[in-house]
Design a protein around this motif. Structure first.
Motif, PDB file in Angstrom:
ATOM      1  N   UNK A 114       1.089  -1.291   0.341  1.00 15.42           N
ATOM      2  CA  UNK A 114      -0.498  -0.357  -0.075  1.00 15.42           C
ATOM      3  C   UNK A 114       1.043   1.529  -0.011  1.00 15.42           C
ATOM      4  N   UNK A 115       1.871   1.297   0.840  1.00 16.03           N
ATOM      5  CA  UNK A 115       3.398   2.431   0.853  1.00 16.03           C
ATOM      6  C   UNK A 115       3.677   2.812  -0.748  1.00 16.03           C
ATOM      7  N   UNK A 116       3.667   1.822  -1.715  1.00 12.80           N
ATOM      8  CA  UNK A 116       4.948   1.615  -2.155  1.00 12.80           C
ATOM      9  C   UNK A 116       3.682   2.314  -3.511  1.00 12.80           C
ATOM     10  N   UNK A 117       2.484   1.852  -4.054  1.00 13.15           N
ATOM     11  CA  UNK A 117       1.647   2.086  -4.589  1.00 13.15           C
ATOM     12  C   UNK A 117       1.252   3.843  -4.229  1.00 13.15           C
ATOM     13  N   UNK A 118       0.716   4.203  -2.833  1.00 17.27           N
ATOM     14  CA  UNK A 118       0.867   5.026  -2.579  1.00 17.27           C
ATOM     15  C   UNK A 118       1.932   5.791  -3.106  1.00 17.27           C
ATOM     16  N   UNK A 119       2.908   5.895  -3.032  1.00 19.23           N
ATOM     17  CA  UNK A 119       4.284   6.625  -3.218  1.00 19.23           C
ATOM     18  C   UNK A 119       4.142   6.904  -5.050  1.00 19.23           C
ATOM     19  N   UNK A 120       3.944   6.531  -5.161  1.00 21.75           N
ATOM     20  CA  UNK A 120       3.879   5.554  -7.560  1.00 21.75           C
ATOM     21  C   UNK A 120       2.851   6.505  -7.454  1.00 21.75           C
ATOM     22  N   UNK A 121       1.664   7.196  -6.762  1.00 17.81           N
ATOM     23  CA  UNK A 121       0.809   7.425  -7.239  1.00 17.81           C
ATOM     24  C   UNK A 121       1.291   8.783  -6.694  1.00 17.81           C
ATOM     25  N   UNK A 122       1.668   8.966  -5.856  1.00 18.73           N
ATOM     26  CA  UNK A 122       2.309  10.383  -5.481  1.00 18.73           C
ATOM     27  C   UNK A 122       0.984  10.915  -4.413  1.00 18.73           C
ATOM     28  N   UNK A 123       0.697   9.753  -3.211  1.00 18.38           N
ATOM     29  CA  UNK A 123      -0.271  10.558  -2.532  1.00 18.38           C
ATOM     30  C   UNK A 123       0.015   9.682  -0.651  1.00 18.38           C
ATOM     31  N   UNK A 124       0.283  10.858  -0.360  1.00 16.93           N
ATOM     32  CA  UNK A 124       1.103  11.253   1.076  1.00 16.93           C
ATOM     33  C   UNK A 124      -0.372  10.474   1.872  1.00 16.93           C
ATOM     34  N   UNK A 125       0.141   9.153   2.563  1.00 15.01           N
ATOM     35  CA  UNK A 125      -0.642   8.658   3.594  1.00 15.01           C
ATOM     36  C   UNK A 125      -0.269   8.682   4.724  1.00 15.01           C
ATOM     37  N   UNK A 126      -0.311   8.969   6.263  1.00 16.20           N
ATOM     38  CA  UNK A 126      -0.470   8.749   6.726  1.00 16.20           C
ATOM     39  C   UNK A 126       0.070   7.140   7.795  1.00 16.20           C
TER      40      UNK A 126
END
Length: 99
Positions: free
Chosen positions: A9-21
């Motif tokens: 999930x963290x990797x996909x968020x990084x690819x999508x340039x979404x900052x997730x807590x």
């Protein structure tokens, strides 16, 4: 099938340039794993003998045949117009003088 991990999930968020807590990563991971399990359940009951559908009710598009007809003459087209001038529809201006 392996469950989705927080690292994925963290990797996909990084690819999508979404900052997730970290809390959002945990929530998203839990939700995606639940979705993954639901998909697996649907795949268990889906059989090759059942055709895939996009809608539960069979729908048909009802259309009349496309038949060329003569166009309306100018007078008939303008008959329902609230205002006309010289064989044209007359409408109020919507733009100011800057046109």
């Amino acid at each position: 099938m392996a469950d989705i991990t927080a690292a994925e999930v963290e990797h996909l968020a990084e690819l999508a340039r979404i900052d997730l807590t970290p809390a959002e990563v945990d929530d998203m991971t839990t939700q995606l794993v639940e979705i993954q399990h639901l998909i697996a359940r649907v795949q268990q009951v889906a059989t090759p003998s059942v055709p895939t559908t996009s809608h539960p009710v069979v729908m048909h598009n009802v259309m009349r045949p496309d038949v060329a007809e003569p166009p309306l003459d100018r007078e008939a087209a303008l008959a329902g117009a609230p205002d006309s001038d010289g064989g044209q529809f007359r409408v109020t201006s919507i733009l100011g003088e800057e046109q």
